[in-house]
Enzyme design. Structure first.
Site, PDB file in Angstrom:
ATOM      1  CB  SER A   1      -0.905   0.019   1.233  1.00  0.00           C
ATOM      2  OG  SER A   1      -0.138   0.227   2.405  1.00  0.00           O
TER       3      SER A   1
ATOM      4  CE  LYS B   1     -12.821  -2.057  -9.649  1.00  0.00           C
ATOM      5  NZ  LYS B   1     -11.880  -2.790  -8.784  1.00  0.00           N
TER       6      LYS B   1
END
Length: 230
Positions: free
Chosen positions: A34, A158
């Protein structure tokens, strides 16, 4: 036999954290990446790595770090990063600056693709009987048009990723390499929206990693039911 390794890209407090805990509980060594990664192991013993998924060039070093720490490539790679830029004019889909569109596409698609490239390279070094699995946290936007300008960049990303994931799974599944676009749904097949359940993702991702149940690349699932075809 050495413990398998999972690399989770996008270590959020809901899905990412739940997936990490689940895989650790079933014997995996865990690495999380992250923007706030420390570069060391955290209190849970997970390897915490730093990456900016708006910059795809930060992805390959994560695989190097995992191999250096665990002496093995990750057999399971989970891509859980996502981005959506709200249009400055909420009524105009074309008010999103091109630079923001490109940045979100890098996070939603390009960095995921780079991760898959390096996952496959690593899988070639693992034993033949190891389950090699790439899981992308998706949503309904690859198959449903929701006419809301807010969904522009995340829907484009997506949708693009679902295509290359489906192509990769079709071409590589016979080799034992699986690629999944995982999409949690309500029981009636509608979108979960922002109500995603971390535990449901963790349980389903653990199932996907076994390659059991004849789950297709477009892995729609419901909490406590697993894969459900919609």
């Amino acid at each position: 036999m050495a413990a398998p390794v999972v690399l989770i890209l996008g270590a959020g407090p809901r899905v990412g954290a739940a997936v990490a805990e689940k895989f650790a509980s079933i014997g995996y060594k865990v690495a999380l990446a992250s923007r706030s990664g420390s570069g060391t192991k955290d209190a849970s013993g997970f390897l915490s790595l730093r990456a900016d998924f708006a910059r795809p060039e930060t992805v390959p070093p994560l695989f190097d770090a995992v191999r250096a720490e665990f002496r093995a490539a990750p057999s399971v790679v989970v891509y859980n990063a996502a981005a959506a830029t709200p249009p400055p004019d909420p009524a105009s889909v074309f008010s999103v600056p091109a630079e923001a569109f490109a940045k979100d596409l890098a996070i939603n698609t390009t960095s995921a693709y780079v991760a898959a490239q390096h996952a496959v390279k690593g899988w070639e070094t693992l034993p033949a009987d190891a389950r090699k699995t790439f899981i992308y946290t998706g949503n309904i936007l690859n198959v449903a048009l929701l006419p809301v300008p807010l969904f522009l960049t995340i829907g484009a990303g997506k949708s693009a990723s679902s295509f290359w994931l489906s192509l990769a799974d079709t071409l590589y599944s016979a080799k034992g390499f699986r690629f999944f676009y995982a999409d949690e749904r309500n029981g009636d097949g509608t979108s979960m929206g922002g109500a995603l359940n971390g535990t449901a993702h963790a349980d389903f991702f653990a199932q996907l990693a076994t390659h059991e149940g004849n789950v297709p690349w477009h892995a729609t699932f419901v909490k406590d039911q697993g894969y459900v075809k919609f």
